[in-house]
Scaffold this active site. Structure first.
Site, mmCIF file in Angstrom:
data_model
loop_
_atom_site.group_PDB
_atom_site.id
_atom_site.type_symbol
_atom_site.label_atom_id
_atom_site.label_comp_id
_atom_site.label_asym_id
_atom_site.label_seq_id
_atom_site.Cartn_x
_atom_site.Cartn_y
_atom_site.Cartn_z
ATOM 1 N N LYS A 131 0.904 -18.528 -26.887
ATOM 2 C CA LYS A 131 0.367 -19.004 -25.610
ATOM 3 C C LYS A 131 -0.578 -17.963 -24.997
ATOM 4 O O LYS A 131 -1.663 -18.292 -24.552
ATOM 5 C CB LYS A 131 1.514 -19.295 -24.612
ATOM 6 N N ARG B 20 8.823 -23.923 -16.764
ATOM 7 C CA ARG B 20 9.755 -23.714 -17.871
ATOM 8 C C ARG B 20 10.988 -24.589 -17.715
ATOM 9 O O ARG B 20 11.835 -24.605 -18.592
ATOM 10 C CB ARG B 20 10.295 -22.289 -17.818
ATOM 11 N N ARG C 124 4.506 -7.320 -32.476
ATOM 12 C CA ARG C 124 3.710 -7.426 -31.248
ATOM 13 C C ARG C 124 3.789 -6.155 -30.393
ATOM 14 O O ARG C 124 4.851 -5.582 -30.188
ATOM 15 C CB ARG C 124 4.197 -8.607 -30.403
ATOM 16 N N ARG D 12 7.566 -5.002 -25.863
ATOM 17 C CA ARG D 12 8.258 -5.566 -24.709
ATOM 18 C C ARG D 12 9.765 -5.372 -24.863
ATOM 19 O O ARG D 12 10.295 -5.557 -25.957
ATOM 20 C CB ARG D 12 7.930 -7.060 -24.597
ATOM 21 N N ARG E 112 15.985 -16.122 -25.904
ATOM 22 C CA ARG E 112 14.770 -16.796 -25.411
ATOM 23 C C ARG E 112 14.525 -18.103 -26.171
ATOM 24 O O ARG E 112 14.147 -19.108 -25.590
ATOM 25 C CB ARG E 112 13.562 -15.866 -25.529
HETATM 26 P P1 AP5 Z 1 1.706 -14.364 -27.999
HETATM 27 O O1 AP5 Z 1 0.299 -14.835 -27.760
HETATM 28 O O2 AP5 Z 1 2.148 -13.099 -27.350
HETATM 29 O O3 AP5 Z 1 2.784 -15.539 -27.777
HETATM 30 P P2 AP5 Z 1 3.385 -16.155 -26.462
HETATM 31 O O4 AP5 Z 1 3.569 -17.612 -26.756
HETATM 32 O O5 AP5 Z 1 2.591 -15.751 -25.264
HETATM 33 O O6 AP5 Z 1 4.818 -15.479 -26.497
HETATM 34 P P3 AP5 Z 1 5.679 -14.830 -25.353
HETATM 35 O O7 AP5 Z 1 6.742 -14.025 -26.062
HETATM 36 O O8 AP5 Z 1 4.813 -14.142 -24.362
HETATM 37 O O9 AP5 Z 1 6.338 -16.094 -24.729
HETATM 38 P P4 AP5 Z 1 7.569 -16.126 -23.850
HETATM 39 O O10 AP5 Z 1 7.430 -17.504 -23.380
HETATM 40 O O11 AP5 Z 1 8.851 -15.765 -24.487
HETATM 41 O O12 AP5 Z 1 7.373 -14.902 -22.843
HETATM 42 P P5 AP5 Z 1 6.822 -14.815 -21.361
HETATM 43 O O13 AP5 Z 1 6.075 -13.549 -21.226
HETATM 44 O O14 AP5 Z 1 6.172 -16.075 -20.963
HETATM 45 O O15 AP5 Z 1 1.815 -14.233 -29.586
HETATM 46 C C1 AP5 Z 1 2.975 -13.709 -30.153
HETATM 47 C C2 AP5 Z 1 2.611 -12.711 -31.224
HETATM 48 O O16 AP5 Z 1 1.953 -13.396 -32.272
HETATM 49 C C3 AP5 Z 1 1.620 -11.604 -30.792
HETATM 50 O O17 AP5 Z 1 1.939 -10.409 -31.440
HETATM 51 C C4 AP5 Z 1 0.268 -12.121 -31.275
HETATM 52 O O18 AP5 Z 1 -0.673 -11.096 -31.517
HETATM 53 C C5 AP5 Z 1 0.704 -12.798 -32.536
HETATM 54 N N1 AP5 Z 1 -0.173 -13.822 -33.010
HETATM 55 C C6 AP5 Z 1 -0.800 -14.756 -32.283
HETATM 56 N N2 AP5 Z 1 -1.537 -15.524 -33.112
HETATM 57 C C7 AP5 Z 1 -1.308 -15.047 -34.374
HETATM 58 C C8 AP5 Z 1 -1.761 -15.420 -35.687
HETATM 59 N N3 AP5 Z 1 -2.640 -16.393 -35.852
HETATM 60 N N4 AP5 Z 1 -1.295 -14.762 -36.750
HETATM 61 C C9 AP5 Z 1 -0.443 -13.714 -36.618
HETATM 62 N N5 AP5 Z 1 -0.006 -13.307 -35.399
HETATM 63 C C10 AP5 Z 1 -0.435 -13.973 -34.304
HETATM 64 O O19 AP5 Z 1 8.184 -14.701 -20.527
HETATM 65 C C11 AP5 Z 1 8.993 -13.554 -20.620
HETATM 66 C C12 AP5 Z 1 10.233 -13.717 -19.761
HETATM 67 O O20 AP5 Z 1 9.857 -13.885 -18.379
HETATM 68 C C13 AP5 Z 1 11.112 -14.922 -20.050
HETATM 69 O O21 AP5 Z 1 12.004 -14.674 -21.115
HETATM 70 C C14 AP5 Z 1 11.832 -15.092 -18.708
HETATM 71 O O22 AP5 Z 1 12.829 -14.128 -18.543
HETATM 72 C C15 AP5 Z 1 10.735 -14.792 -17.723
HETATM 73 N N6 AP5 Z 1 9.951 -15.993 -17.336
HETATM 74 C C16 AP5 Z 1 8.636 -16.221 -17.601
HETATM 75 N N7 AP5 Z 1 8.249 -17.397 -17.094
HETATM 76 C C17 AP5 Z 1 9.345 -17.937 -16.490
HETATM 77 C C18 AP5 Z 1 9.578 -19.155 -15.820
HETATM 78 N N8 AP5 Z 1 8.605 -20.076 -15.652
HETATM 79 N N9 AP5 Z 1 10.833 -19.395 -15.330
HETATM 80 C C19 AP5 Z 1 11.818 -18.494 -15.475
HETATM 81 N N10 AP5 Z 1 11.665 -17.310 -16.123
HETATM 82 C C20 AP5 Z 1 10.433 -17.036 -16.631
HETATM 83 MG MG MG Z 2 2.960 -14.510 -23.619
#
Ligand code: AP5
Ligand code: MG
Length: 231
Positions: free
Chosen positions: A29, A103, A142, A175, A186
């Protein structure tokens, strides 16, 4: 090759873009959002980045969120809804997309209410469908630059200088929630609480799914999807 360009300020039907990117943790994402930002000049807000910034700054919201985020649990709906409301208020009528919010169904309803009171509605919802085994390998590799949210991957998009952010030269970090235990939590939370949102948005008729194992396959499809929405 896809060319970067700035969008006009409105979508084809004359309203600002109100877009969501959905997908499991690690589905890409953040990676796709930053490409959309570069190619189309759209402001992308990641709820996870907003939380990590608040935690790094030691704000009241950050202190409340810290434990849940590092354990891979969701923070309370009230906390994240307030933070996102503040972020969106500063964007007025600019185009925006949200990564990681909503979410839960409660958050989706809160977003609908926020938009309704501004006389707006969502006009694009995208789901990134990536197999789980691919996701797990990505997470291990990552690294992130916390102040900006820039994401690197040791084999896919490594930083120019090992361990350093390309733009600021500041150190990159793993992270704290990218350890196997938190990541498992997660993914579980995603399946139990967030996946039902797909049905919620399917009913609105504006959900489009993009499937693929690499962002390089997904991004050209997403680019065509965005192009179709703008003059
Ligand atoms: P990346 O682009 O980082 O993926 P992402 O989908 O953004 O993954 P996240 O881990 O950020 O999602 P998440 O939903 O768990 O975390 P968030 O920060 O939102 O890509 C992943 C990896 O793949 C990277 O290394 C990238 O380089 C690599 N990659 C990409 N494309 C590739 C390819 N083609 N080939 C190889 N590699 C590739 O949330 C974190 C925490 O915050 C949650 O756990 C929760 O505690 C809290 N939180 C956030 N939002 C809410 C909400 N709305 N409500 C409640 N709690 C929340
Ligand atoms: Mg992300």
């Amino acid at each position: 090759m896809l060319m970067a360009r700035q969008l006009r300020s409105r979508t084809r039907n004359g309203v600002p873009l109100r877009m969501l990117i959905l997908g499991a943790p690690g589905a890409g994402k953040g990676t796709q959002s930053s490409r959309i930002r570069q190619h189309f000049g759209i402001t992308a807000i990641s709820s996870g980045d907003v939380l990590r910034r608040n935690i790094a700054l030691g704000t009241e919201a950050g202190m409340l969120a810290q434990r849940a985020v590092s354990r891979g649990e969701l923070v309370s709906d009230g906390l994240i809804v307030d933070l996102i409301r503040n972020e969106l208020a500063s964007l007025a009528l600019n185009n925006w997309l949200l990564d990681g919010f909503p979410r839960t169904i409660t958050q989706a309803q809160a977003l609908d209410a926020m938009l309704k009171s501004a006389g707006q509605s969502l006009n694009a919802v995208v789901n990134l469908a990536v197999p789980e085994d691919v996701i797990l390998q990505r997470i291990v590799e990552r690294y992130v630059h916390v102040p900006s949210g820039r994401v690197y991957n040791l084999s896919y998009n490594p930083p120019k200088v090992s361990g350093r952010d390309d733009v600021t030269g500041e150190p990159l970090e793993h992270r704290p929630d990218d350890n196997p235990e938190s990541f498992r939590r997660r993914l579980q939370q995603y399946h139990q609480v967030t996946e039902p949102l797909l049905d919620y948005y399917k009913r609105t008729g504006i959900l489009t799914a993009f499937a693929g194992t690499t962002s390089d396959i997904i991004f050209p499809q997403l680019h065509a999807y965005m192009d179709a929405r703008f003059d």
